[in-house]
Write a protein that holds these residues in place. Sequence first.
Motif, mmCIF file in Angstrom:
data_model
loop_
_atom_site.group_PDB
_atom_site.id
_atom_site.type_symbol
_atom_site.label_atom_id
_atom_site.label_comp_id
_atom_site.label_asym_id
_atom_site.label_seq_id
_atom_site.Cartn_x
_atom_site.Cartn_y
_atom_site.Cartn_z
ATOM 1 N N GLU A 166 7.876 -4.382 -8.235
ATOM 2 C CA GLU A 166 6.575 -3.915 -7.778
ATOM 3 C C GLU A 166 6.065 -2.770 -8.643
ATOM 4 N N GLU A 167 6.983 -1.917 -9.098
ATOM 5 C CA GLU A 167 6.585 -0.818 -9.978
ATOM 6 C C GLU A 167 6.068 -1.366 -11.308
ATOM 7 N N ASP A 168 6.731 -2.390 -11.818
ATOM 8 C CA ASP A 168 6.291 -3.015 -13.071
ATOM 9 C C ASP A 168 4.911 -3.644 -12.896
ATOM 10 N N ARG A 169 4.707 -4.336 -11.759
ATOM 11 C CA ARG A 169 3.406 -4.968 -11.496
ATOM 12 C C ARG A 169 2.309 -3.922 -11.383
ATOM 13 N N PHE A 170 2.624 -2.811 -10.734
ATOM 14 C CA PHE A 170 1.606 -1.779 -10.565
ATOM 15 C C PHE A 170 1.253 -1.153 -11.910
ATOM 16 N N GLY A 171 2.249 -1.061 -12.802
ATOM 17 C CA GLY A 171 1.965 -0.571 -14.145
ATOM 18 C C GLY A 171 0.956 -1.457 -14.854
ATOM 19 N N ILE A 172 1.084 -2.784 -14.640
ATOM 20 C CA ILE A 172 0.126 -3.725 -15.233
ATOM 21 C C ILE A 172 -1.262 -3.501 -14.638
ATOM 22 N N VAL A 173 -1.320 -3.289 -13.305
ATOM 23 C CA VAL A 173 -2.597 -3.014 -12.643
ATOM 24 C C VAL A 173 -3.259 -1.787 -13.260
ATOM 25 N N PHE A 215 11.060 4.639 -11.414
ATOM 26 C CA PHE A 215 11.847 5.684 -10.767
ATOM 27 C C PHE A 215 12.179 5.390 -9.313
ATOM 28 N N LEU A 216 11.382 4.527 -8.654
ATOM 29 C CA LEU A 216 11.486 4.408 -7.203
ATOM 30 C C LEU A 216 12.848 3.887 -6.757
ATOM 31 N N ALA A 217 13.453 2.984 -7.536
ATOM 32 C CA ALA A 217 14.756 2.435 -7.153
ATOM 33 C C ALA A 217 15.815 3.528 -7.065
ATOM 34 N N VAL A 218 15.676 4.566 -7.889
ATOM 35 C CA VAL A 218 16.623 5.692 -7.812
ATOM 36 C C VAL A 218 16.522 6.369 -6.450
ATOM 37 N N VAL A 219 15.291 6.524 -5.958
ATOM 38 C CA VAL A 219 15.091 7.202 -4.672
ATOM 39 C C VAL A 219 15.497 6.291 -3.511
ATOM 40 N N ARG A 262 0.834 -1.207 0.000
ATOM 41 C CA ARG A 262 0.000 0.000 0.000
ATOM 42 C C ARG A 262 0.871 1.262 0.000
ATOM 43 N N ILE A 263 1.913 1.266 0.830
ATOM 44 C CA ILE A 263 2.831 2.404 0.872
ATOM 45 C C ILE A 263 3.542 2.557 -0.463
ATOM 46 N N LEU A 264 4.034 1.439 -0.970
ATOM 47 C CA LEU A 264 4.799 1.463 -2.206
ATOM 48 C C LEU A 264 3.954 1.982 -3.362
ATOM 49 N N ARG A 265 2.735 1.474 -3.457
ATOM 50 C CA ARG A 265 1.887 1.874 -4.589
ATOM 51 C C ARG A 265 1.396 3.309 -4.451
ATOM 52 N N ARG A 266 1.272 3.779 -3.233
ATOM 53 C CA ARG A 266 0.906 5.193 -3.071
ATOM 54 C C ARG A 266 2.040 6.077 -3.590
ATOM 55 N N ALA A 267 3.275 5.686 -3.303
ATOM 56 C CA ALA A 267 4.417 6.437 -3.828
ATOM 57 C C ALA A 267 4.422 6.393 -5.353
ATOM 58 N N LEU A 268 4.150 5.233 -5.931
ATOM 59 C CA LEU A 268 4.154 5.101 -7.390
ATOM 60 C C LEU A 268 3.042 5.932 -8.020
ATOM 61 N N ARG A 269 1.875 5.950 -7.373
ATOM 62 C CA ARG A 269 0.765 6.752 -7.921
ATOM 63 C C ARG A 269 1.132 8.232 -7.928
ATOM 64 N N HIS A 270 1.787 8.691 -6.872
ATOM 65 C CA HIS A 270 2.193 10.101 -6.843
ATOM 66 C C HIS A 270 3.312 10.361 -7.843
ATOM 67 N N GLY A 271 4.103 9.329 -8.157
ATOM 68 C CA GLY A 271 5.080 9.490 -9.234
ATOM 69 C C GLY A 271 4.386 9.723 -10.558
#
Length: 893
Positions: free
Chosen positions: A360-367, A327-331, A309-318
């Motif tokens: 996880e970022e790739d999976r969320f992109g699929i979602v 991008f998240l791995a850079v941060v 949930r935390i991870l995907r919230r960060a990705l959504r704001h990205g």
Amino acid sequence: MPQLTGGAIRDRFLRFFERNDHTVVASSSLVPAGDPTLLFTNAGMVPFKGVFLGTDPRPYRRAVSIQKCLRVSGKHNDLENVGRTARHHTFFEMLGNFSFGDYFKEGAIEYGWAFLTRELGLPAGQLWATIYKDDDAAGELWRRLTDLPSDRIVRLGEKDNFWSMGETGPCGPCSELIFDQGPSIGCGRSTCSIECGCDRYLELWNLVFMQYNRDASGTLTPLPKPSIDTGAGLERMAAVCQGVKSNFESDLIRPLIAAVEELSQKRYGADQNDDVSMRVIADHARAVTFALADGVLPGNEGRGYVLRRILRRALRHGRLLGLNEPFLAVVTNKVIDLMADAYPELPATQAHVARLAWIEEDRFGIVLREALPRLHDLIQNIKSQAPVLSSVEGAEQAILPGSKLFELYDTYGVPRDLIDEIAAEQSVRCDWGGFETELRRQREMSRAHLKAFGDVPGVAEVFHNLVGARRTVFLGYERLELEASVVSVIADGKEVDRIGAGHEAEVVLDQTPFYAESGGQVGDTGYLRSDAVLAEVLDTKRPLAGLIVHRVQVKRGEIRSGQRLFASVDADRRSTTVKNHTATHLIHAALRQVLGDHVRQEGSLVASDRLRFDFRHYGPLSSVEITQIEGIVNTHLWANVPVTVDEMRLDEALARGALAFFGDKYGDEVRVVSVADFSVELCGGTHTKATGEIGLLKIAHETGVAAGIRRIEALTGPGAFQHLKHEGEVLRESADRLKSKPLEVPEKVDRLFDSARAFEREIQRLRAKLGAEIAEELLQKATQVAGITVVAGLAERYDQRALRELVDRLRTKIGSGVIVLATSLDGRVGWVAAVTPDLTSRLHAGKLVKELATITGGSGGGRADLAEAGGKNPDELDRALRLVPELVKRFLA
């Protein structure tokens, strides 16, 4: 006031209390050890919970720590607030000093005041203290030991200034040190005070005076040894010491925002919404980094769900910042750079953290790609069925039903907050009450499948009665045969005097060589016998600590309480079982060597014929990795390394590097099984004397069993040999069929695949040529309905994919119109209907194809522009196709 870095504050805090006779205790994991009541360590006192409760004695009475913490809910930590305020965080560091029956209120107040005013140099004139309304002693100490005037010592009620570990247990009043940041940061109201919710009066440090024990009735009893628990957020202290208005502007977090600025090419401070997104990513990247580093994996339950949930919230704001590439791995890499000095274990996890963040970022992109169109379609359907007049106050809104919300969440993984946000943008409400009903129903169905040993009525009670006075001594590490006395015979959940031939029962002995099922290792089997008695031991279990129960079937004579019997373990079965158990330790060590230290055991089965090992990892193992693991294990087998077993204190075992896992409970004395320095684990199971006894290991399967959990199934010794022998036989048979040599099979198969691909290309070429001819034929038969071109026809023996391609070809050619094609293949009917975009407001392809499918004994539907259906009755195809113009006319009307 000095400008101190976050690192300098950490160092000063530890050194100050170390000078004052406190033991420096390193931060524990974010995963609480042996505490099922918490998902994450959320306060500095969590690792000391057992100390305060008297169940975990330590060699010190004063301690100081800087504890990494994670909070996603509670009084100050609603996840949705993170990024929208200056103070909310998921991950934070808590500074704490603790007294376990040593100093009390006077010492806590004296140390707190001295550190803030002398070590950090905070101006005394801006400090306040709050105390519990009835705590006169604390009020007097603040006046006597500090420079605080009486009007800056404020009494508050139980809600703000009384702390408890739970509804019962240790508790007491607390005192908070508050820093006044001045009216420029406050709300500006004339009534603004220390009780105001604005940022002017900032809580820096909470001093908890644990002096009572609260029982179930709510009665408070003074503790014999009052204790101290304090907690101060490092991020707040850093912001105050650096003179910035927000924790996010301190040197602990601002560099992460700078990294997001560089990635997004946007400037922090230029746009309020962008600022929120940058703060969310900076905060959440810290939480993600530390949680992944501590072994938590994203999942759908418990800690894994919180992390996801935390991870995907960060990705959504990205995405809101325009970051559409990973991008998240850079941060997270930047987090590790910033925190490596304070947490030197972090750099070793950098590749692991970055890889999981990317996955996880790739999976969320699929979602987002698969699920969001469904959500938008659902919203449009709901809005079309209900009046939505959201611009008028009090008007009725469309509601997304709970069952659909649960489907989006459970099947497609769309986060609740993302659904809420999109629905709000469309002026649609969500039925989260109905969602919770669906969630409860699913959980109840899952629980219905669980059945634990001891569920038979009466069994648990009789075992509890036995264990108090009749504990079993286990001697099976050294012996497989011995004489023992029968202390209890249990049949149908009740103690009986005796059990006769032909019956089954549970038998408890005073001592036994039989290993009881534990730690994944199956229970021993064998025999109980005397001159007059023979009973087969079918299984051995340990329903309660200290009690070993033998499930027996009496073959001859009778077993009675007090009887002396000779107990003998099936030696061959035990021998193969111990080989598999030692092999699981070697597999574990090899996995950690090949994949990384994040790997940890999540379960195992150690049987006589096979072993199964479940472990934490984020993806499938490659064939190269499996080969590496097999090679490492077998190298240790062929070296015939001694397997040693030692008993020692837990702290000594951990100092030797023994693997112990968060959530597991260990006694003061533990059993350590070592294979040289390669594998050192805490284990109560039975093992070989040397690795050479195992002979050979072969991994048979590697699969996924849950989110972030992989499973290896393997064979050892003769079982491994038989597996390899069978593989060789299959390879030779395959070679015979291919008319090749066994080692040439891959090359022969590649040639066959190349030929098959060539044939497939030729089929596609011919199909395209035939499709063009069929398309022309269908176009010539097109009709006009109310000025609209309608193409309808049969494409025999086309599969659904080919039918869609033909529809696309026709749609391109006609430009504007309706296309309905059907196919019949293997006794089944397939339909595809398309409506060009200019006509979808007048005609819905899904409704049209659903009507046609009904005629041919099927069903279907879809979007307004494209829809598919199936059927069972090809005999009705001609009639259905003749009805297409009439149906188009009817739907247009």
